[in-house]
Enzyme design. Structure first.
Site, PDB file in Angstrom:
ATOM      1  CB  SER A 227      -0.964   0.022   1.186  1.00 22.08           C
ATOM      2  OG  SER A 227      -0.274   0.258   2.381  1.00 22.08           O
TER       3      SER A 227
ATOM      4  CE  LYS B 225      -2.927   2.423   4.561  1.00 20.23           C
ATOM      5  NZ  LYS B 225      -2.563   1.491   3.550  1.00 20.23           N
TER       6      LYS B 225
END
Length: 192
Positions: free
Chosen positions: A51, A92
């Protein structure tokens, strides 16, 4: 002469005990410092999954600064680690801050109706444009980030479970900011 020898023999067991006690104290202090540092200041983190590619890869090991956000709020562009579930942490990038309006349209991210400059994705966006394909295939309708929260996205926009799926990330779920990639050694660097 015999008396001197006796004194030397008596002091040796005492000095061995003293040295052993000094080693025990040093190890206890070191263990305590490691506990304090890992619990309150810095912690290692292992990247799992794609990711955050192309900037972070599976099995890379990071040092996460756990104390920074006790003194200030997260800032746009910082890479954070947070509790996604009770037993799973995610990594993230902070895209929007409390009170800001955010939307995603293809490869463009807008914060307060201004396109966000994302130097961390420039190469990936350029490569996708050269191939004539979009880098991001997942849009996000405009929403306002709630107070005490941030909007986060993975750098691998089409393959990331992030705020588009799991919602805004409250400050109290943030573990800290990723500061250093320390393993593998060939990738050793400060994270900007």
């Amino acid at each position: 002469m015999e008396q001197e020898q006796t004194v030397e023999n008596e002091s040796k067991p005492s000095s061995v005990k003293s040295e052993a006690w000094e080693w025990i104290k040093a190890l206890l202090i070191a263990g305590g410092l490691v506990f304090i540092i890992r619990t309150f200041i810095f912690s290692p983190f292992i990247v799992e999954g794609p990711s955050m590619e192309p900037n972070f890869h599976t099995s890379e090991r990071l040092i996460v600064n756990k104390i920074l956000y006790d003194f200030r709020a997260p800032q746009r562009g910082e890479v954070i680690v947070f509790h996604a579930t009770e037993d799973k942490d995610y990594i993230k990038r902070v895209i929007a801050l409390p009170g800001e309006k955010v939307r995603v349209e293809g490869d463009k991210v807008f914060v307060n109706n201004q396109q966000l400059d994302e130097p961390w994705l420039k190469q990936a966006l350029d490569d996708a444009a050269k191939k004539g394909i979009p880098y991001n295939t997942r849009n996000f309708a405009e929403k306002t980030v709630t107070e005490g929260s941030v909007f986060v996205m993975g750098d691998n926009r089409s393959n990331s479970a992030d705020s588009r799926d799991i919602g805004f990330i409250e400050y109290d779920r943030i573990v800290g900011r990723a500061d250093i990639i320390f393993w593998p050694m060939k990738d050793l660097k400060w994270i900007h």
